[in-house]
Design a protein around this motif. Sequence first.
Motif, mmCIF file in Angstrom:
data_model
loop_
_atom_site.group_PDB
_atom_site.id
_atom_site.type_symbol
_atom_site.label_atom_id
_atom_site.label_comp_id
_atom_site.label_asym_id
_atom_site.label_seq_id
_atom_site.Cartn_x
_atom_site.Cartn_y
_atom_site.Cartn_z
ATOM 1 N N ALA A 156 40.757 29.242 44.463
ATOM 2 C CA ALA A 156 41.893 29.743 44.299
ATOM 3 C C ALA A 156 42.147 30.036 42.683
ATOM 4 N N ARG A 157 41.206 29.184 41.861
ATOM 5 C CA ARG A 157 41.342 29.425 40.382
ATOM 6 C C ARG A 157 40.585 31.091 40.161
ATOM 7 N N ALA A 158 39.469 31.264 41.135
ATOM 8 C CA ALA A 158 38.697 32.628 40.842
ATOM 9 C C ALA A 158 39.771 33.741 41.176
ATOM 10 N N LEU A 159 40.735 33.391 42.140
ATOM 11 C CA LEU A 159 41.756 34.556 42.429
ATOM 12 C C LEU A 159 42.941 34.711 41.820
ATOM 13 N N VAL A 160 43.122 33.653 41.106
ATOM 14 C CA VAL A 160 44.698 33.441 40.530
ATOM 15 C C VAL A 160 44.940 34.542 39.515
ATOM 16 N N SER A 161 43.930 35.340 38.762
ATOM 17 C CA SER A 161 44.575 36.304 37.899
ATOM 18 C C SER A 161 44.270 37.755 38.602
ATOM 19 N N ASN A 162 44.362 37.559 39.959
ATOM 20 C CA ASN A 162 44.071 39.077 40.846
ATOM 21 C C ASN A 162 42.938 39.951 40.195
ATOM 22 N N PRO A 163 41.591 39.329 40.391
ATOM 23 C CA PRO A 163 40.626 40.150 40.027
ATOM 24 C C PRO A 163 40.327 41.088 41.066
ATOM 25 N N LYS A 164 39.573 42.041 40.648
ATOM 26 C CA LYS A 164 38.910 43.052 41.688
ATOM 27 C C LYS A 164 37.892 42.430 42.307
ATOM 28 N N MET A 165 37.234 41.401 41.711
ATOM 29 C CA MET A 165 36.021 41.080 42.158
ATOM 30 C C MET A 165 35.745 39.509 41.778
ATOM 31 N N VAL A 166 35.210 38.866 42.884
ATOM 32 C CA VAL A 166 34.872 37.089 42.529
ATOM 33 C C VAL A 166 33.303 37.071 42.614
#
Length: 215
Positions: A156-166
């Motif tokens: 969830a933390r990795a996705l919270v800023s709406n990144p293009k890639m994790v």
Amino acid sequence: MSLVTASGLTKTYKAGDVEVHAVREADFVIAPASFVAFVGPSGSGKSTLLNMIGCLDHPTAGALRVLDVDIATLNRRAAARFRGENIGFIFQDFNLVPVLTAYENIEYPLIMVQRWPPERRREQVLRLLRAVGMEAQADKRPDQMSGGQKQRVAVARALVSNPKMVLADEPTANLDHATALRIIDLMKQMRDEFGTSFVFSTHDPKIMAEAETTF
């Protein structure tokens, strides 16, 4: 447009008088909304590749473009800004802040990098807590969570800023088999829902089996 394009990508480190070739002339392309894995044994350069894609390290030679940006041209400040706006990270040891709750750990990148206003942060954090099934554990600190719960918070933390890639470095290494499978399924769901590419370094056969492309 490709998400990542590498041509002749090379990384060499100096260890005293010895040169260590971590990555040698790698060529690959990663498309948007991908589920991709760099595979191989420990020491084969997988984490180095992720570090270069994530703008944490610069290539020694070759070309690397991420979101059509030449990574070699970014100075330290520009690289940090680029990461914060476009890339999320998941680590094998979860890397959660021990004194923060699940909610606060997920919110942290928005405060430190994105500087979103409070109400928008709250909406986004609650959305991600629901998405990873951790809404009921929002007030728990890491020492009150299981390994699987910690990794859900990390996703969830990795996705919270709406990144293009994790970028996920051995994300199942500290999880039991059943929990690892659930986390992989969760990440695929997140890819399908948010359109985010997941790029792994791994020697875990479970991730290799689920990856759409391996390098």
